[in-house]
Design a protein around this motif. Structure first.
Motif, PDB file in Angstrom:
ATOM      1  N   THR A 136       0.830  -1.203   0.000  1.00  0.00           N
ATOM      2  CA  THR A 136       0.000   0.000   0.000  1.00  0.00           C
ATOM      3  C   THR A 136       0.865   1.253   0.000  1.00  0.00           C
ATOM      4  O   THR A 136       0.638   2.177  -0.784  1.00  0.00           O
ATOM      5  N   GLU A 137       1.880   1.287   0.846  1.00  0.00           N
ATOM      6  CA  GLU A 137       2.763   2.458   0.898  1.00  0.00           C
ATOM      7  C   GLU A 137       3.492   2.668  -0.430  1.00  0.00           C
ATOM      8  O   GLU A 137       3.600   3.796  -0.912  1.00  0.00           O
ATOM      9  N   ARG A 138       3.983   1.570  -1.025  1.00  0.00           N
ATOM     10  CA  ARG A 138       4.660   1.687  -2.332  1.00  0.00           C
ATOM     11  C   ARG A 138       3.714   2.201  -3.407  1.00  0.00           C
ATOM     12  O   ARG A 138       4.095   3.029  -4.236  1.00  0.00           O
ATOM     13  N   GLN A 139       2.478   1.707  -3.401  1.00  0.00           N
ATOM     14  CA  GLN A 139       1.503   2.163  -4.396  1.00  0.00           C
ATOM     15  C   GLN A 139       1.176   3.644  -4.203  1.00  0.00           C
ATOM     16  O   GLN A 139       1.078   4.391  -5.186  1.00  0.00           O
ATOM     17  N   LEU A 140       0.989   4.084  -2.967  1.00  0.00           N
ATOM     18  CA  LEU A 140       0.722   5.505  -2.715  1.00  0.00           C
ATOM     19  C   LEU A 140       1.898   6.362  -3.178  1.00  0.00           C
ATOM     20  O   LEU A 140       1.705   7.426  -3.774  1.00  0.00           O
ATOM     21  N   GLN A 141       3.107   5.912  -2.911  1.00  0.00           N
ATOM     22  CA  GLN A 141       4.309   6.627  -3.349  1.00  0.00           C
ATOM     23  C   GLN A 141       4.333   6.726  -4.877  1.00  0.00           C
ATOM     24  O   GLN A 141       4.617   7.784  -5.443  1.00  0.00           O
ATOM     25  N   HIS A 142       4.031   5.630  -5.538  1.00  0.00           N
ATOM     26  CA  HIS A 142       4.004   5.588  -7.007  1.00  0.00           C
ATOM     27  C   HIS A 142       2.927   6.525  -7.568  1.00  0.00           C
ATOM     28  O   HIS A 142       3.187   7.294  -8.501  1.00  0.00           O
ATOM     29  N   LEU A 143       1.729   6.469  -6.998  1.00  0.00           N
ATOM     30  CA  LEU A 143       0.641   7.338  -7.463  1.00  0.00           C
ATOM     31  C   LEU A 143       1.002   8.812  -7.271  1.00  0.00           C
ATOM     32  O   LEU A 143       0.748   9.639  -8.151  1.00  0.00           O
ATOM     33  N   ALA A 144       1.602   9.144  -6.136  1.00  0.00           N
ATOM     34  CA  ALA A 144       2.001  10.525  -5.856  1.00  0.00           C
ATOM     35  C   ALA A 144       3.078  10.983  -6.829  1.00  0.00           C
ATOM     36  O   ALA A 144       3.031  12.103  -7.345  1.00  0.00           O
ATOM     37  N   SER A 145       4.046  10.122  -7.084  1.00  0.00           N
ATOM     38  CA  SER A 145       5.126  10.457  -8.009  1.00  0.00           C
ATOM     39  C   SER A 145       4.594  10.706  -9.426  1.00  0.00           C
ATOM     40  O   SER A 145       4.970  11.680 -10.086  1.00  0.00           O
ATOM     41  N   ASP A 146       3.702   9.839  -9.879  1.00  0.00           N
ATOM     42  CA  ASP A 146       3.108  10.007 -11.214  1.00  0.00           C
ATOM     43  C   ASP A 146       2.295  11.292 -11.313  1.00  0.00           C
ATOM     44  O   ASP A 146       2.414  12.043 -12.293  1.00  0.00           O
ATOM     45  N   ALA A 147       1.466  11.556 -10.306  1.00  0.00           N
ATOM     46  CA  ALA A 147       0.642  12.771 -10.332  1.00  0.00           C
ATOM     47  C   ALA A 147       1.517  14.019 -10.271  1.00  0.00           C
ATOM     48  O   ALA A 147       1.271  14.991 -10.995  1.00  0.00           O
ATOM     49  N   ALA A 148       2.538  13.992  -9.447  1.00  0.00           N
ATOM     50  CA  ALA A 148       3.442  15.147  -9.329  1.00  0.00           C
ATOM     51  C   ALA A 148       4.151  15.424 -10.651  1.00  0.00           C
ATOM     52  O   ALA A 148       4.245  16.578 -11.085  1.00  0.00           O
ATOM     53  N   ALA A 149       4.611  14.371 -11.304  1.00  0.00           N
ATOM     54  CA  ALA A 149       5.287  14.543 -12.592  1.00  0.00           C
ATOM     55  C   ALA A 149       4.326  15.065 -13.660  1.00  0.00           C
ATOM     56  O   ALA A 149       4.680  15.924 -14.466  1.00  0.00           O
ATOM     57  N   SER A 150       3.097  14.562 -13.649  1.00  0.00           N
ATOM     58  CA  SER A 150       2.107  14.983 -14.647  1.00  0.00           C
ATOM     59  C   SER A 150       1.705  16.443 -14.503  1.00  0.00           C
ATOM     60  O   SER A 150       1.362  17.090 -15.485  1.00  0.00           O
ATOM     61  N   HIS A 151       1.726  16.960 -13.269  1.00  0.00           N
ATOM     62  CA  HIS A 151       1.230  18.313 -13.022  1.00  0.00           C
ATOM     63  C   HIS A 151       2.316  19.310 -12.656  1.00  0.00           C
ATOM     64  O   HIS A 151       2.014  20.483 -12.421  1.00  0.00           O
ATOM     65  N   GLY A 152       3.554  18.858 -12.590  1.00  0.00           N
ATOM     66  CA  GLY A 152       4.659  19.766 -12.321  1.00  0.00           C
ATOM     67  C   GLY A 152       4.618  20.413 -10.950  1.00  0.00           C
ATOM     68  O   GLY A 152       4.830  21.619 -10.827  1.00  0.00           O
ATOM     69  N   VAL A 153       4.334  19.619  -9.917  1.00  0.00           N
ATOM     70  CA  VAL A 153       4.281  20.167  -8.566  1.00  0.00           C
ATOM     71  C   VAL A 153       5.607  19.929  -7.844  1.00  0.00           C
ATOM     72  O   VAL A 153       6.457  19.190  -8.315  1.00  0.00           O
ATOM     73  N   ARG A 154       5.749  20.553  -6.668  1.00  0.00           N
ATOM     74  CA  ARG A 154       7.030  20.537  -5.960  1.00  0.00           C
ATOM     75  C   ARG A 154       7.087  19.645  -4.737  1.00  0.00           C
ATOM     76  O   ARG A 154       8.172  19.322  -4.264  1.00  0.00           O
TER      77      ARG A 154
END
Length: 148
Positions: free
Chosen positions: A63-81
Motif C-alpha cells: 500500500t505504501e509503495r503504491q501511494l508513493q508511485h501514485l504521488a510520483s506520477d501525479a506530481a510529474a504529470s502536473h509539475g508540482v514541488r
C-alpha cells in the motif's frame, strides 16, 4: 519512475488531525500554492444505514509503495514541488479524518489539478479494503468507489 520531489506518505492506525499534519509539513508555506483535500468518514453508509465505524484493511508495504508511485506520477504529470499523503487504516469512526492529500506548487492550477487527480488515483488504485459497520451491528464490505 523515481521522483526527485519530496513525497511524504504515511498510513495512520490512530486518529490524526489534518491541520496539525499540514503545520508540520515543511512545504505548506514554501511555495506559492497548496492544494488540500481532507476527507472524513461519513456517518451514513453506502446502504444509507447509520454507521458506527468502518474498518480499513491494507496490504502492508504494498500500500505504501503504491501511494508513493501514485504521488510520483501525479506530481510529474502536473509539475508540482511536493506531496503529502496521510491515510487511516484500522477502525475509523464517523467524522474522523480518513485521508489528507496536500500538494505544493508554484501556481494554484497545478496544485489543485494534481490534488484532484491524486485523490482519484488513491480512490481507484490504492489497495485498501473497507468494511462498514452499521449501528445495528451489520458488517458490509464496500465494492467499488463512492461517487464524486
Amino acid at each position: 519512475m523515481v521522483s526527485s520531489i519530496p513525497i511524504d506518505v504515511a498510513l495512520c492506525s490512530n486518529a490524526f488531525e489534518p491541520l496539525a499534519e499540514l503545520q508540520q509539513w515543511p512545504h505548506h508555506q514554501s511555495n506559492a500554492a497548496t492544494g488540500i483535500f481532507i476527507g472524513r468518514m461519513r456517518s451514513q453508509g453506502s446502504s444509507t444505514e447509520e454507521l458506527e465505524a468502518m474498518q480499513l484493511e491494507h496490504y502492508p508495504g504494498m500500500t505504501e509503495r503504491q501511494l508513493q508511485h501514485l504521488a510520483s506520477d501525479a506530481a510529474a504529470s502536473h509539475g508540482v514541488r511536493a506531496v503529502l499523503i496521510r491515510h487511516r487504516i484500522g477502525r475509523v469512526t464517523p467524522n474522523q479524518a480518513l485521508v489528507l492529500v496536500a500538494v505544493s506548487a508554484d501556481r494554484r492550477g497545478p496544485a489543485q489539478r494534481c490534488c484532484q487527480a491524486l485523490l482519484e488515483a488513491i480512490k481507484h488504485d490504492a489497495p485498501f479494503w473497507k468494511q462498514e459497520i452499521s449501528r445495528s451491528g451489520k458488517h458490509r464490505w464496500i465494492e467499488g468507489n463512492t461517487p464524486l
